[in-house]
Design an enzyme around this catalytic site. Structure first.
Site, PDB file in Angstrom:
ATOM      1  NE  ARG A   1      33.027  48.928  33.109  1.00 48.23           N
ATOM      2  CZ  ARG A   1      32.824  48.147  34.163  1.00 48.23           C
ATOM      3  NH1 ARG A   1      32.661  46.851  33.993  1.00 48.23           N
ATOM      4  NH2 ARG A   1      32.786  48.663  35.373  1.00 48.23           N
TER       5      ARG A   1
ATOM      6  CD  GLU B   1      27.513  46.509  48.000  1.00 48.13           C
ATOM      7  OE1 GLU B   1      28.106  46.567  46.909  1.00 48.13           O
ATOM      8  OE2 GLU B   1      27.310  45.454  48.608  1.00 48.13           O
TER       9      GLU B   1
HETATM   10  O1  LIG Z   1      24.390  48.758  39.714  1.00 44.52           O
HETATM   11  P1  LIG Z   1      25.497  49.479  40.419  1.00 44.52           P
HETATM   12  O2  LIG Z   1      25.831  48.892  41.764  1.00 44.52           O
HETATM   13  O3  LIG Z   1      25.269  50.957  40.497  1.00 44.52           O
HETATM   14  O4  LIG Z   1      26.848  49.247  39.593  1.00 44.52           O
HETATM   15  C1  LIG Z   1      26.906  49.193  38.185  1.00 44.52           C
HETATM   16  C2  LIG Z   1      27.838  50.247  37.645  1.00 44.52           C
HETATM   17  O5  LIG Z   1      29.175  49.985  38.086  1.00 44.52           O
HETATM   18  C3  LIG Z   1      30.056  49.993  36.968  1.00 44.52           C
HETATM   19  O6  LIG Z   1      30.502  51.278  36.675  1.00 44.52           O
HETATM   20  P2  LIG Z   1      31.856  51.920  37.141  1.00 44.52           P
HETATM   21  O7  LIG Z   1      31.529  53.022  38.104  1.00 44.52           O
HETATM   22  O8  LIG Z   1      32.794  50.862  37.595  1.00 44.52           O
HETATM   23  O9  LIG Z   1      32.324  52.671  35.837  1.00 44.52           O
HETATM   24  P3  LIG Z   1      33.107  52.296  34.487  1.00 44.52           P
HETATM   25  O10 LIG Z   1      32.071  51.830  33.491  1.00 44.52           O
HETATM   26  O11 LIG Z   1      33.666  53.627  34.108  1.00 44.52           O
HETATM   27  O12 LIG Z   1      34.155  51.251  34.780  1.00 44.52           O
HETATM   28  C4  LIG Z   1      29.161  49.516  35.835  1.00 44.52           C
HETATM   29  O13 LIG Z   1      29.687  49.891  34.572  1.00 44.52           O
HETATM   30  C5  LIG Z   1      27.846  50.195  36.138  1.00 44.52           C
HETATM   31  O14 LIG Z   1      27.781  51.517  35.607  1.00 44.52           O
HETATM   32  N1  LIG Z   2      31.012  42.614  39.588  1.00 50.19           N
HETATM   33  C1  LIG Z   2      31.196  43.539  38.627  1.00 50.19           C
HETATM   34  N2  LIG Z   2      31.852  43.225  37.481  1.00 50.19           N
HETATM   35  C2  LIG Z   2      32.047  44.165  36.526  1.00 50.19           C
HETATM   36  N3  LIG Z   2      31.655  45.438  36.637  1.00 50.19           N
HETATM   37  C3  LIG Z   2      31.006  45.797  37.763  1.00 50.19           C
HETATM   38  N4  LIG Z   2      30.454  46.968  38.142  1.00 50.19           N
HETATM   39  C4  LIG Z   2      29.902  46.789  39.370  1.00 50.19           C
HETATM   40  N5  LIG Z   2      30.063  45.517  39.800  1.00 50.19           N
HETATM   41  C5  LIG Z   2      30.752  44.873  38.804  1.00 50.19           C
END
Ligand SMILES: O=P(O)(O)OC[C@H]1O[C@H](OP(=O)(O)OP(=O)(O)O)[C@H](O)[C@@H]1O
Ligand SMILES: Nc1ncnc2[nH]cnc12
Length: 183
Positions: A70, A107
């Site tokens: 994202r 986490e």
């Molecule tokens: O601050 P944190 O606890 O590290 O979490 C934040 C990350 O989690 C989500 O990514 P995700 O791994 O879900 O990837 P995506 O964007 O491919 O859905 C979001 O887009 C951030 O990159």
């Molecule tokens: N609560 C949340 N909503 C959307 N994206 C996330 N990535 C990590 N935590 C999330």
């Protein structure tokens, strides 16, 4: 077809109205902040990218780095708008050629990000973009990974910050966020 109106930047334009909060996704107990309604509304998307551009431009980056997946959504169009290059930080096994990896703790469990070894010229100023800051593990790892390939990381920006998880405490560079929720 109706003429396309230029979205006007209004301070009172509340981007929260375009975030859909979905309980128990992808796991019980997680409140998922879905940016899909914002992305599909042309005015909200213009307001969001305009606000991000105004914050990022003064950092004078050479490169915007987007975190898969994202983070790509904002980093690529903003790089074009600000006249910067765009670099991808990707999940393992996606980037061709020689890459550098960094494992980081989540986490529960761990994850890995990769960058191409030649993605950054020594000393280039880099701003990192992602959609959301939760625990901060992903952004902190991204800062380290970029430094490991020679970047000067000058700031990072997210659309949503979950302040109750204190992710910004893991960062030693300026962090900007457009929208705050506690969790
Ligand atoms: O601050 P944190 O606890 O590290 O979490 C934040 C990350 O989690 C989500 O990514 P995700 O791994 O879900 O990837 P995506 O964007 O491919 O859905 C979001 O887009 C951030 O990159
Ligand atoms: N609560 C949340 N909503 C959307 N994206 C996330 N990535 C990590 N935590 C999330």
């Amino acid at each position: 077809m109706a003429p396309q109106t230029q979205p006007v930047e209004q301070p009172e334009f509340d981007l929260r109205n375009y975030i859909r909060n979905i309980p128990d996704f992808p796991k019980p107990g997680i409140l998922f902040h879905d940016i899909s309604p914002l992305l599909r509304n042309a005015d909200a998307w213009q307001v969001a990218t305009g606000r991000l551009a105004r914050v990022i431009a003064p950092w004078q980056p050479d490169i915007l780095a987007g975190i898969e997946s994202r983070g790509f959504l904002t980093a690529a169009p903003l790089a074009q708008r600000l006249g910067c290059g765009f670099v991808m930080l990707r999940k393992p096994g996606k980037l061709p050629g020689e890459t550098v990896s960094l494992d980081y703790g989540l986490e529960y469990g761990h994850d890995t990000l990769q960058i191409q070894v030649d993605a950054i010229k020594p000393g280039q100023r880099v701003v990192i973009l992602d959609d959301l800051l939760a625990t901060g593990g992903t952004l902190a790892a991204s800062v380290q990974l970029l430094r490991n390939v020679g970047a000067e990381v000058v700031g990072c920006s997210v659309m949503i910050e979950l302040t109750g998880l204190h992710g910004r405490d893991k960062l030693d560079i300026p962090l900007h966020s457009l929208i705050h929720y506690e969790f």
